[in-house]
Motif scaffolding. Structure first.
Motif, short mmCIF file in Angstrom:
data_model
loop_
_atom_site.label_atom_id
_atom_site.label_comp_id
_atom_site.label_asym_id
_atom_site.label_seq_id
_atom_site.Cartn_x
_atom_site.Cartn_y
_atom_site.Cartn_z
N MET A 1 0.32 4.44 -31.64
CA MET A 1 1.62 4.27 -31.02
C MET A 1 2.68 4.17 -32.11
O MET A 1 2.55 3.41 -33.04
N THR A 2 3.74 4.93 -32.00
CA THR A 2 4.79 4.90 -33.00
C THR A 2 5.78 3.80 -32.69
O THR A 2 5.76 3.21 -31.61
N LYS A 3 6.64 3.53 -33.63
CA LYS A 3 7.62 2.46 -33.47
C LYS A 3 8.62 2.76 -32.36
O LYS A 3 9.18 1.85 -31.77
N SER A 4 8.88 4.03 -32.06
CA SER A 4 9.88 4.36 -31.06
C SER A 4 9.33 4.31 -29.64
O SER A 4 10.09 4.34 -28.70
N GLU A 5 8.01 4.25 -29.49
CA GLU A 5 7.43 4.19 -28.16
C GLU A 5 7.54 2.78 -27.60
O GLU A 5 7.61 1.81 -28.34
N PRO A 6 7.54 2.64 -26.26
CA PRO A 6 7.61 1.32 -25.66
C PRO A 6 6.38 0.48 -26.03
O PRO A 6 5.30 1.00 -26.26
N VAL A 7 6.58 -0.82 -26.06
CA VAL A 7 5.52 -1.75 -26.39
C VAL A 7 4.94 -2.29 -25.10
O VAL A 7 5.67 -2.67 -24.20
N ASN A 8 3.60 -2.29 -24.98
CA ASN A 8 2.94 -2.78 -23.77
C ASN A 8 2.15 -4.03 -24.06
O ASN A 8 1.66 -4.23 -25.15
N SER A 9 1.98 -4.87 -23.07
CA SER A 9 1.04 -5.98 -23.13
C SER A 9 0.31 -6.01 -21.81
O SER A 9 0.70 -5.35 -20.85
N GLY A 10 -0.75 -6.78 -21.75
CA GLY A 10 -1.50 -6.89 -20.51
C GLY A 10 -0.63 -7.38 -19.38
O GLY A 10 -0.69 -6.88 -18.26
N GLN A 11 0.22 -8.35 -19.67
CA GLN A 11 1.10 -8.89 -18.63
C GLN A 11 2.14 -7.86 -18.21
O GLN A 11 2.46 -7.74 -17.04
N ALA A 12 2.69 -7.15 -19.17
CA ALA A 12 3.72 -6.16 -18.85
C ALA A 12 3.12 -5.02 -18.03
O ALA A 12 3.74 -4.53 -17.10
N ILE A 13 1.91 -4.61 -18.37
CA ILE A 13 1.25 -3.55 -17.61
C ILE A 13 0.90 -4.04 -16.21
O ILE A 13 1.08 -3.32 -15.23
N ALA A 14 0.42 -5.28 -16.12
CA ALA A 14 0.06 -5.84 -14.81
C ALA A 14 1.27 -5.92 -13.89
O ALA A 14 1.16 -5.73 -12.69
N SER A 15 2.44 -6.21 -14.46
CA SER A 15 3.63 -6.28 -13.64
C SER A 15 4.27 -4.91 -13.43
O SER A 15 5.28 -4.80 -12.76
N GLY A 16 3.69 -3.87 -14.03
CA GLY A 16 4.18 -2.52 -13.84
C GLY A 16 5.33 -2.16 -14.76
O GLY A 16 5.94 -1.13 -14.62
N GLY A 17 5.65 -3.01 -15.73
CA GLY A 17 6.78 -2.75 -16.60
C GLY A 17 6.35 -2.46 -18.02
O GLY A 17 5.25 -2.77 -18.44
N VAL A 18 7.25 -1.84 -18.76
CA VAL A 18 7.05 -1.57 -20.17
C VAL A 18 8.18 -2.29 -20.90
O VAL A 18 9.34 -2.18 -20.50
N VAL A 19 7.85 -3.00 -21.95
CA VAL A 19 8.83 -3.80 -22.66
C VAL A 19 9.10 -3.20 -24.03
O VAL A 19 8.17 -2.97 -24.79
N THR A 20 10.36 -2.93 -24.32
CA THR A 20 10.74 -2.46 -25.65
C THR A 20 11.44 -3.60 -26.38
O THR A 20 11.85 -4.59 -25.78
N LYS A 21 11.57 -3.43 -27.69
CA LYS A 21 12.24 -4.46 -28.48
C LYS A 21 13.69 -4.61 -28.07
O LYS A 21 14.25 -5.71 -28.09
N GLY A 22 14.33 -3.52 -27.69
CA GLY A 22 15.71 -3.58 -27.22
C GLY A 22 15.85 -4.36 -25.94
O GLY A 22 16.79 -5.14 -25.77
N GLN A 23 14.91 -4.15 -25.02
CA GLN A 23 14.93 -4.91 -23.77
C GLN A 23 14.68 -6.39 -24.03
O GLN A 23 15.31 -7.25 -23.40
N LEU A 24 13.78 -6.68 -24.95
CA LEU A 24 13.50 -8.06 -25.30
C LEU A 24 14.75 -8.72 -25.88
O LEU A 24 15.11 -9.83 -25.49
N ALA A 25 15.43 -8.04 -26.78
CA ALA A 25 16.65 -8.59 -27.37
C ALA A 25 17.70 -8.82 -26.29
O ALA A 25 18.37 -9.87 -26.29
N ARG A 26 17.85 -7.87 -25.38
CA ARG A 26 18.81 -8.02 -24.29
C ARG A 26 18.47 -9.23 -23.42
O ARG A 26 19.34 -10.03 -23.07
N ASP A 27 17.19 -9.38 -23.08
CA ASP A 27 16.77 -10.50 -22.24
C ASP A 27 16.97 -11.84 -22.93
O ASP A 27 17.39 -12.81 -22.30
#
Length: 112
Positions: A1-27
Motif C-alpha cells: 500500500m502506498t502513502k497516497s492510498e487510504p488507510v484501513n483498520s479492522g474497525q474502519a473496514i467493519a464500519s464500511g469506511g476508509v480512513v485517510t490521514k486527512g480525514q483523521l486530521a479533520r476529525d
C-alpha cells in the motif's frame, strides 16, 4: 500500500469506511473545536447566569467551572465524533505498524 492510498483498520473496514490521514486530521480538529466551543458556551452561561441572579462571577472562576463541566459533557455530546477519531487513530496506527514491519523485513532481506 502506498502513502497516497487510504488507510484501513479492522474497525474502519467493519464500519464500511476508509480512513485517510486527512480525514483523521479533520476529525481531530472538529472534535477539538467542538470541545472548545462547549467550554466557551458553558462559561458564558455561568457568567450571564451569575449576572441574572445579581452575583458577579469572575472570568477565571467561570472558565474553571466551564472546563470541569465540559469534560464529561463532551464525552456524551460528541460521542460519535470521538469514536470516529478513535477509529482513525487505530487505522493510521495499524498502517504505520504494517509499514514498519515491511521496512524491517526488507532490511533483513526477507521477501514479502
Amino acid at each position: 500500500m502506498t502513502k497516497s492510498e487510504p488507510v484501513n483498520s479492522g474497525q474502519a473496514i467493519a464500519s464500511g469506511g476508509v480512513v485517510t490521514k486527512g480525514q483523521l486530521a479533520r476529525d481531530v480538529v472538529l472534535y477539538s473545536v467542538a470541545r472548545l466551543l462547549l467550554v466557551v458556551v458553558i462559561g458564558a452561561i455561568i457568567m450571564f447566569g451569575g449576572k441574572a441572579v445579581g452575583a458577579e462571577v469572575p472570568l477565571l472562576v467561570a472558565a474553571l467551572f466551564a472546563v470541569l463541566i465540559a469534560l464529561p459533557l463532551s464525552l456524551l455530546l460528541f460521542a460519535k465524533l470521538r469514536k470516529r477519531v478513535n477509529v482513525g487513530i487505530a487505522a493510521v496506527d495499524a498502517q504505520r505498524r504494517e509499514d514498519r514491519d515491511d521496512l524491517r523485513a526488507k532490511l533483513r532481506g526477507d521477501q514479502r
